[in-house]
Enzyme design. Structure first.
Site, PDB file in Angstrom:
ATOM      1  N   LYS A 155      28.132  11.353  -3.038  1.00 14.84           N
ATOM      2  CA  LYS A 155      28.443  12.648  -2.437  1.00 14.84           C
ATOM      3  C   LYS A 155      27.328  13.068  -1.491  1.00 14.84           C
ATOM      4  O   LYS A 155      26.214  13.362  -1.908  1.00 14.84           O
ATOM      5  CB  LYS A 155      28.602  13.722  -3.512  1.00 14.84           C
ATOM      6  CG  LYS A 155      29.225  14.979  -2.949  1.00 14.84           C
ATOM      7  CD  LYS A 155      28.920  16.222  -3.765  1.00 14.84           C
ATOM      8  CE  LYS A 155      27.694  16.950  -3.285  1.00 14.84           C
ATOM      9  NZ  LYS A 155      27.755  17.481  -1.929  1.00 14.84           N
ATOM     10  N   GLU A 230      15.124  13.362  -8.256  1.00 15.79           N
ATOM     11  CA  GLU A 230      14.053  13.480  -7.260  1.00 15.79           C
ATOM     12  C   GLU A 230      14.119  14.904  -6.746  1.00 15.79           C
ATOM     13  O   GLU A 230      15.068  15.268  -6.045  1.00 15.79           O
ATOM     14  CB  GLU A 230      14.266  12.502  -6.086  1.00 15.79           C
ATOM     15  CG  GLU A 230      14.204  11.035  -6.463  1.00 15.79           C
ATOM     16  CD  GLU A 230      12.838  10.562  -6.907  1.00 15.79           C
ATOM     17  OE1 GLU A 230      11.856  11.345  -6.837  1.00 15.79           O
ATOM     18  OE2 GLU A 230      12.743   9.409  -7.348  1.00 15.79           O
ATOM     19  N   CYS A 264      10.606  16.573   0.862  1.00 13.53           N
ATOM     20  CA  CYS A 264      10.070  16.821  -0.476  1.00 13.53           C
ATOM     21  C   CYS A 264       8.627  16.344  -0.580  1.00 13.53           C
ATOM     22  O   CYS A 264       7.887  16.813  -1.437  1.00 13.53           O
ATOM     23  CB  CYS A 264      10.960  16.175  -1.529  1.00 13.53           C
ATOM     24  SG  CYS A 264      11.419  14.498  -1.141  1.00 13.53           S
ATOM     25  N   GLU A 356       7.897  25.985  -2.966  1.00 13.73           N
ATOM     26  CA  GLU A 356       8.275  25.015  -1.936  1.00 13.73           C
ATOM     27  C   GLU A 356       9.021  25.766  -0.829  1.00 13.73           C
ATOM     28  O   GLU A 356      10.125  26.256  -1.042  1.00 13.73           O
ATOM     29  CB  GLU A 356       9.195  23.938  -2.534  1.00 13.73           C
ATOM     30  CG  GLU A 356       9.592  22.900  -1.511  1.00 13.73           C
ATOM     31  CD  GLU A 356      10.461  21.788  -2.094  1.00 13.73           C
ATOM     32  OE1 GLU A 356      11.433  22.089  -2.787  1.00 13.73           O
ATOM     33  OE2 GLU A 356      10.142  20.612  -1.830  1.00 13.73           O
TER      34      GLU A 356
HETATM   35  P1  NAP Z   1      20.744  21.592  -3.627  1.00 16.08           P
HETATM   36  O1  NAP Z   1      21.686  22.713  -3.867  1.00 16.08           O
HETATM   37  O2  NAP Z   1      19.940  21.085  -4.751  1.00 16.08           O
HETATM   38  O3  NAP Z   1      21.639  20.403  -2.997  1.00 16.08           O
HETATM   39  C1  NAP Z   1      21.356  19.019  -3.125  1.00 16.08           C
HETATM   40  C2  NAP Z   1      22.651  18.262  -3.390  1.00 16.08           C
HETATM   41  O4  NAP Z   1      23.187  18.679  -4.646  1.00 16.08           O
HETATM   42  C3  NAP Z   1      23.753  18.521  -2.367  1.00 16.08           C
HETATM   43  O5  NAP Z   1      24.518  17.366  -2.173  1.00 16.08           O
HETATM   44  C4  NAP Z   1      24.560  19.593  -3.065  1.00 16.08           C
HETATM   45  O6  NAP Z   1      25.894  19.666  -2.592  1.00 16.08           O
HETATM   46  C5  NAP Z   1      24.516  19.127  -4.479  1.00 16.08           C
HETATM   47  N1  NAP Z   1      24.796  20.166  -5.461  1.00 16.08           N
HETATM   48  C6  NAP Z   1      24.642  21.506  -5.331  1.00 16.08           C
HETATM   49  N2  NAP Z   1      25.023  22.136  -6.462  1.00 16.08           N
HETATM   50  C7  NAP Z   1      25.415  21.178  -7.330  1.00 16.08           C
HETATM   51  C8  NAP Z   1      25.913  21.197  -8.662  1.00 16.08           C
HETATM   52  N3  NAP Z   1      26.066  22.344  -9.343  1.00 16.08           N
HETATM   53  N4  NAP Z   1      26.216  20.008  -9.254  1.00 16.08           N
HETATM   54  C9  NAP Z   1      26.058  18.856  -8.596  1.00 16.08           C
HETATM   55  N5  NAP Z   1      25.612  18.785  -7.323  1.00 16.08           N
HETATM   56  C10 NAP Z   1      25.277  19.931  -6.698  1.00 16.08           C
HETATM   57  O7  NAP Z   1      19.772  21.947  -2.466  1.00 16.08           O
HETATM   58  P2  NAP Z   1      20.057  22.979  -1.254  1.00 16.08           P
HETATM   59  O8  NAP Z   1      20.749  24.207  -1.777  1.00 16.08           O
HETATM   60  O9  NAP Z   1      20.720  22.241  -0.178  1.00 16.08           O
HETATM   61  O10 NAP Z   1      18.590  23.338  -0.821  1.00 16.08           O
HETATM   62  C11 NAP Z   1      17.880  24.364  -1.517  1.00 16.08           C
HETATM   63  C12 NAP Z   1      16.426  24.004  -1.665  1.00 16.08           C
HETATM   64  O11 NAP Z   1      16.313  22.777  -2.405  1.00 16.08           O
HETATM   65  C13 NAP Z   1      15.661  23.710  -0.392  1.00 16.08           C
HETATM   66  O12 NAP Z   1      15.235  24.853   0.250  1.00 16.08           O
HETATM   67  C14 NAP Z   1      14.546  22.855  -0.922  1.00 16.08           C
HETATM   68  O13 NAP Z   1      13.509  23.642  -1.445  1.00 16.08           O
HETATM   69  C15 NAP Z   1      15.170  22.059  -2.015  1.00 16.08           C
HETATM   70  N6  NAP Z   1      15.577  20.708  -1.567  1.00 16.08           N
HETATM   71  C16 NAP Z   1      14.810  19.662  -1.931  1.00 16.08           C
HETATM   72  C17 NAP Z   1      15.166  18.395  -1.518  1.00 16.08           C
HETATM   73  C18 NAP Z   1      14.357  17.201  -1.883  1.00 16.08           C
HETATM   74  O14 NAP Z   1      14.398  16.210  -1.189  1.00 16.08           O
HETATM   75  N7  NAP Z   1      13.659  17.219  -2.989  1.00 16.08           N
HETATM   76  C19 NAP Z   1      16.279  18.200  -0.726  1.00 16.08           C
HETATM   77  C20 NAP Z   1      17.063  19.284  -0.389  1.00 16.08           C
HETATM   78  C21 NAP Z   1      16.693  20.534  -0.824  1.00 16.08           C
HETATM   79  P3  NAP Z   1      26.306  20.752  -1.475  1.00 16.08           P
HETATM   80  O15 NAP Z   1      25.541  20.427  -0.253  1.00 16.08           O
HETATM   81  O16 NAP Z   1      27.735  20.495  -1.296  1.00 16.08           O
HETATM   82  O17 NAP Z   1      25.982  22.078  -2.059  1.00 16.08           O
END
Ligand code: NAP
Ligand code: MG
Length: 452
Positions: A155, A230, A264, A356
């Protein structure tokens, strides 16, 4: 009911294309088809599985520019980064194409017979990818998972599905059997959650926020489902006074502002030994203001926009009421731009020092000695990466061993290579990706005793 999601170019805020979002029923169908494809993929002779992965790598190689162009438009990545990212998928596939014939167990001495161990694939693996590095993070999951004999449902993030969808098509073009690698574009709350709850998915490999990661880990507990996480980071770049201060300051912006800080591994805290603090800042300022922050459609751009209006608002929120010491430029007009910004911090309790930001913001703080540097670097719930600049070899070694983080570099900011392990301490994650052992983490270890 089908939903269309409009993919936006973050540099212009203009629509790129519409993508049909998978429903819960689509996710179930993809998982069941992957489960049905598993026995044949598992049974394929190792050399044949390897050959298919090599062919997949060469088809990706023939489409590097096309994949890169999609990422420039969909994610606002610079051309240099986007080409590297597509090349990283190819390299990862080639590297793990070497795994099927080498995934061997052991023969362990026992009385009365022989004892052997086997690595066996898990079944269907669900990979959940964030929007910050859509191609590499997908490849780090699917290449070793497929090599180990699993089938994969993947996904992509809702915001950045285009390269993953294309990689799924290229897999079929390369001759991978249908349903061995299936891209299921849809919402995290629908498709991602289904990977967690569906009993036929045997492992979830998640990259994203710590908040969602915790929820996934809790959900996986219900079926004792394997999980790799991660998550975020707040990594420190530690600069000792004995280092080449000008060089350390010149490289620091690239270690945090690359991908507009949405990394990250971003070294978003800089710790500088007090005696070199002013000198470091005087070199850092011109390095930051010289950064070419441009629409990544321009090949000379070094930093593009943030991924979304929401991310832009979140990053701006961190800068509200904070004294920015100096900042670079950013285009006016549409697109989700934030200039690269440097904030000096005295109090380690400040939000900008602890959280972060996931944007082009770096916090700088002085330290007094080696022990103080290590204590400050470790004063965080995160532990993903970090850098140490010093010309004292012993100190480089001591500090690298003392910092609680999974990926460190001394006199360099480079710590992610597909052939070395990658992952976090503390709340930055669980398990490791990449490196020589990744196929084992997509396997069960079976022990068999034969009496003679
Ligand atoms: P996120 O919500 O954790 O999204 C990451 C992935 O998880 C996306 O594919 C998302 O899908 C999916 N996801 C979201 N809710 C889920 C659930 N309940 N069950 C299973 N999968 C789920 O991250 P974000 O909201 O895009 O970003 C928020 C913050 O996360 C950023 O500001 C940053 O601090 C952090 N982040 C960290 C990394 C990293 O590499 N460690 C990467 C991205 C973000 P959808 O896109 O469809 O919601
Ligand atoms: Mg989210």
């Amino acid at each position: 009911m089908t939903d269309l999601f409009t993919v936006i170019n973050p540099a212009t805020a203009q629509p790129v294309t519409d993508v049909r979002e998978a429903t819960l029923a689509d996710a179930d169908a993809a998982i069941e088809a992957a489960h049905a494809a598993f026995p044949a993929w598992k049974a394929l002779p190792p050399g044949e599985r390897a050959a298919l992965l090599r062919r997949f790598a060469s088809v990706v190689d023939a489409h590097i520019d096309e994949l890169a162009e999609l990422e420039v438009r969909n994610a606002g990545h610079t051309w240099g980064n986007a080409r590297w990212e597509a090349g990283n998928v190819r390299d990862c596939l080639n590297y793990y194409a070497g795994a099927p014939e080498r995934l061997f167990g052991r023969q362990i001495p026992v009385a009365g017979g022989i004892d052997v161990t086997f690595y066996e694939p898990l079944g269907v693996v669900g990979i959940i990818v964030p929007w910050n590095f859509p191609m590499p993070i997908a490849g780090w999951g699917f290449a070793p998972a497929l090599a180990a004999g699993n089938t994969v449902v993947l996904k992509p993030a809702e915001l950045t599905p285009l390269t993953a969808i294309r990689l799924g098509e290229l897999a079929l073009e390369a001759g991978l059997p249908e349903h061995v690698l299936t891209i299921v574009a849809g919402k995290g709350s629908v498709v991602g959650e289904r990977f967690v709850t569906h009993p036929l998915v045997r492992k979830v490999c998640f990259t994203g926020s710590t908040e969602v990661g915790k929820r996934i880990m809790a959900g996986c507990a219900d079926q004792v489902k394997r999980v790799t996480l991660e998550l975020g980071g707040k990594s420190a770049n530690i600069v000792f006074a004995d280092a080449d201060i000008a060089a350390a300051a010149a490289s620091a912006p690239y270690a945090v502002f690359d991908n507009a800080g949405q990394d990250c591994c971003a070294r978003s805290r800089i710790l500088v030994e007090r005696s070199a603090y002013d000198e470091f800042l005087s070199h850092l300022e011109p390095a930051v203001t010289a950064l070419r922050v441009l629409d990544p459609g321009d090949e000379s751009s070094e930093m593009g926009p943030l991924i979304s209006a929401q991310q832009q608002a979140s990053v701006r929120g961190y800068l509200d009421g904070v004294d920015v010491a100096f900042a670079g430029s950013a285009p006016d007009g549409p697109g989700f731009w934030v200039p690269p910004s440097v904030v000096t911090v005295d109090d380690p309790a400040e939000r900008i020092w602890r959280e972060e930001v996931f944007g082009p913001v770096v916090a700088v703080m002085p330290f007094d000695d080696e022990a103080d540097a290590v204590a400050k670097a470790n004063d965080t719930e995160y532990g993903l990466s970090g850098s140490i600049f010093t010309n004292d070899l012993g100190r480089g070694l001591r500090v690298a061993r003392a910092v609680e983080a999974g990926n460190l570099s001394v006199n360099s900011h480079s710590s992610v290579r597909y052939w070395t392990p990658f992952g976090g301490y503390k709340q930055s994650g669980l398990g490791r990706e990449l490196g020589p052992d990744a196929p084992q983490s997509f396997s069960e270890l079976k022990n068999v005793y034969f009496a003679h």
